[in-house]
Write a protein that holds these residues in place. Structure first.
Motif, short mmCIF file in Angstrom:
data_model
loop_
_atom_site.label_atom_id
_atom_site.label_comp_id
_atom_site.label_asym_id
_atom_site.label_seq_id
_atom_site.Cartn_x
_atom_site.Cartn_y
_atom_site.Cartn_z
N THR A 171 0.81 -1.22 0.00
CA THR A 171 0.00 0.00 0.00
C THR A 171 0.84 1.26 0.00
N LEU A 172 2.15 1.09 0.15
CA LEU A 172 3.03 2.26 0.27
C LEU A 172 2.87 3.24 -0.88
N GLY A 173 3.04 2.76 -2.09
CA GLY A 173 3.03 3.66 -3.24
C GLY A 173 1.76 4.47 -3.33
N GLN A 174 0.64 3.78 -3.20
CA GLN A 174 -0.64 4.46 -3.33
C GLN A 174 -0.85 5.41 -2.16
N HIS A 175 -0.45 4.99 -0.96
CA HIS A 175 -0.65 5.82 0.21
C HIS A 175 0.20 7.07 0.16
N VAL A 176 1.43 6.94 -0.25
CA VAL A 176 2.31 8.11 -0.32
C VAL A 176 1.77 9.11 -1.32
N LEU A 177 1.27 8.64 -2.43
CA LEU A 177 0.69 9.55 -3.41
C LEU A 177 -0.50 10.29 -2.80
N ALA A 178 -1.35 9.58 -2.09
CA ALA A 178 -2.51 10.20 -1.47
C ALA A 178 -2.09 11.18 -0.39
N ALA A 179 -1.10 10.80 0.40
CA ALA A 179 -0.63 11.66 1.49
C ALA A 179 0.00 12.93 0.94
N ARG A 180 0.78 12.79 -0.10
CA ARG A 180 1.44 13.96 -0.68
C ARG A 180 0.40 14.89 -1.28
N ARG A 181 -0.63 14.31 -1.84
CA ARG A 181 -1.71 15.13 -2.39
C ARG A 181 -2.41 15.89 -1.24
N ALA A 182 -2.57 15.19 -0.11
CA ALA A 182 -3.30 15.76 1.02
C ALA A 182 -2.53 16.94 1.62
N ILE A 183 -1.19 16.85 1.66
CA ILE A 183 -0.42 17.93 2.26
C ILE A 183 0.09 18.91 1.22
N GLY A 184 -0.26 18.66 -0.02
CA GLY A 184 0.09 19.59 -1.09
C GLY A 184 1.56 19.61 -1.42
N ALA A 185 2.24 18.48 -1.19
CA ALA A 185 3.68 18.43 -1.46
C ALA A 185 3.94 18.08 -2.92
#
Ligand SMILES: [Zn+2]
Length: 43
Positions: A29-43
């Motif tokens: 789940t790492l890849g998908q989660h990191v993409l979602a997290a980065r989107r959430a924090i606007g990074a």
């Protein structure tokens, strides 16, 4: 500046790690989660 370092699941023998957001993630789940997290924090 480098990106904030994440505790990569691949560094753990169990293949499990806790994301900086507190969620448990795995190598699956790492890849998908990191993409979602980065989107959430606007990074
Ligand atoms: Zn996260």
């Amino acid at each position: 500046m480098h990106d904030a370092r994440l505790p990569l699941p691949t560094q753990r023998p169990e293949g499990i790690a806790h994301c900086f957001c507190g969620q448990t993630i795995t190598s699956v789940t790492l890849g998908q989660h990191v993409l979602a997290a980065r989107r959430a924090i606007g990074a």
